[in-house]
Design an enzyme around this catalytic site. Structure first.
Site, PDB file in Angstrom:
ATOM      1  N   ARG A   1      42.592 -22.639 -48.978  1.00  0.00           N
ATOM      2  CA  ARG A   1      43.775 -22.587 -48.125  1.00  0.00           C
ATOM      3  C   ARG A   1      43.339 -22.672 -46.664  1.00  0.00           C
ATOM      4  O   ARG A   1      42.287 -22.155 -46.279  1.00  0.00           O
ATOM      5  CB  ARG A   1      44.561 -21.284 -48.346  1.00  0.00           C
ATOM      6  CG  ARG A   1      45.336 -21.235 -49.655  1.00  0.00           C
ATOM      7  CD  ARG A   1      46.525 -22.181 -49.624  1.00  0.00           C
ATOM      8  NE  ARG A   1      47.376 -22.054 -50.794  1.00  0.00           N
ATOM      9  CZ  ARG A   1      47.272 -22.779 -51.893  1.00  0.00           C
ATOM     10  NH1 ARG A   1      46.298 -23.686 -51.978  1.00  0.00           N
ATOM     11  NH2 ARG A   1      48.107 -22.611 -52.901  1.00  0.00           N
TER      12      ARG A   1
ATOM     13  N   HIS B   1      45.300 -32.337 -48.138  1.00  0.00           N
ATOM     14  CA  HIS B   1      45.634 -31.384 -49.203  1.00  0.00           C
ATOM     15  C   HIS B   1      45.813 -32.086 -50.552  1.00  0.00           C
ATOM     16  O   HIS B   1      46.837 -31.933 -51.229  1.00  0.00           O
ATOM     17  CB  HIS B   1      46.900 -30.592 -48.842  1.00  0.00           C
ATOM     18  CG  HIS B   1      46.974 -29.267 -49.548  1.00  0.00           C
ATOM     19  ND1 HIS B   1      47.592 -28.160 -48.995  1.00  0.00           N
ATOM     20  CD2 HIS B   1      46.522 -28.859 -50.768  1.00  0.00           C
ATOM     21  CE1 HIS B   1      47.514 -27.142 -49.845  1.00  0.00           C
ATOM     22  NE2 HIS B   1      46.877 -27.546 -50.921  1.00  0.00           N
TER      23      HIS B   1
END
Length: 312
Positions: free
Chosen positions: A227, A275
């Protein structure tokens, strides 16, 4: 059996159709605002509070490996999902293989000095460089969940010394285990490539900061596959500019999409992807969810339930 489904970008009709194929007798519907009809299970990604609040559900499934979006809402709305309702995450469903591909390719990219050769190419310089030795190119993995274990397994054939750091001690073949804050420094001091696969919790937010980076050997590398909130981007840039870090590969960021004004875009030793390191593969996820629901209905043991105290 009634199932409600909510995801802002998935192909909802496809998911409904395939879930109903694998769960005969189930009725799956897309949840929309104002839908307060009863349901047994909820399949969600970044759900509105009202979707789950007040429902007598048997279980909730997050449509990804992380559950931080749900847990963060629970801090402000604890009645959104009582502890009596189990929360599940996708344990693998194809994400493990994707993480393996990403991690192995990037570690080899650095090990074979392709980043250096790309810089030489841009400078129009023909210059063979000394090779790195595999037995001195230690790879350290932060996070020992399903994905961390998969990545460690995929790196073993290449001859790199492997180590893992996690909350508790692990017994993985050919991997040196470090546990807890007391052993973090020792873990870092011998790590040439740091791979982050930690869960997103209050304890791990901002963990890759100036203090942590200073404990790595000079000219180390950072690969963030977890993350964006784990990395203090200003500290990462400072470590790159000082030479402490030789390179960074980032798949996740504190703000996504990454703002155009971010200095990460132009930094010559930062590579990035938007991502995409491991995405949810629909059929594998649908099969996992259908099998887990079937086991729950039969009263059989299942895996993948989130420990809300730990955050994963």
């Amino acid at each position: 059996m009634e199932i409600i489904f909510y995801h802002q970008t998935f192909d909802t009709p496809f998911w409904i159709r395939e879930l109903e194929k694998q769960l005969p007798g189930a009725r799956v519907r897309e949840w929309k605002a104002g839908d307060n009809q009863p349901a047994d299970y909820a399949l969600v990604w970044h759900p509105p509070v009202e979707m789950l609040q007040g429902r007598a559900l048997k279980a909730v499934f997050a449509l990804g490996a992380g559950v931080d979006s749900i847990l963060s809402k629970l801090r402000d709305h604890p009645d959104m999902l009582p502890l009596s309702i189990p929360l599940f995450r996708l344990e693998d469903t194809g994400m493990g293989r994707q993480m393996q591909e990403y991690a192995v390719s990037q570690v080899l990219h650095w090990f074979r000095r392709f980043d250096d050769y790309q810089a030489l190419k841009l400078a129009s310089r023909w210059q063979p460089l000394p090779e790195y030795r595999a037995d001195e190119f230690t790879v350290g993995i932060m996070g020992a969940g399903v994905l961390g274990a998969k990545v460690a397994e995929s790196l073993q054939p290449w001859g790199f010394p492997l180590r893992v750091w996690s909350r508790s001690r692990k017994s993985w073949p050919q991997v040196q285990s470090f546990a807890g804050q007391a052993e973090l420094g020792e873990f870092l001091q011998g790590t040439r490539v740091l791979i982050n696969l930690l869960p997103n919790t209050a304890e791990t937010a901002g963990i890759i900061n100036q203090t942590l980076l200073a404990q790595l050997p000079d000219e180390s590398y950072v690969l963030n596959l977890a993350r964006g909130v784990h990395v203090v981007e200003e500290d990462l840039l400072a470590a790159l500019n000082s030479g402490k870090l030789k390179g960074a590969m980032l798949d996740v960021f504190s703000r996504e999409p990454l703002p155009q004004e971010s200095p990460l875009w132009a930094h010559p030793r930062v590579a990035m992807t938007p991502h995409v390191a491991a995405v949810t593969r629909p059929m594998e996820a649908i099969t996992y969810i259908a099998e887990t629901i079937s086991r729950l209905e039969r009263g059989e043991p299942v895996s993948g339930q989130v420990d809300r105290q730990r955050g994963y």
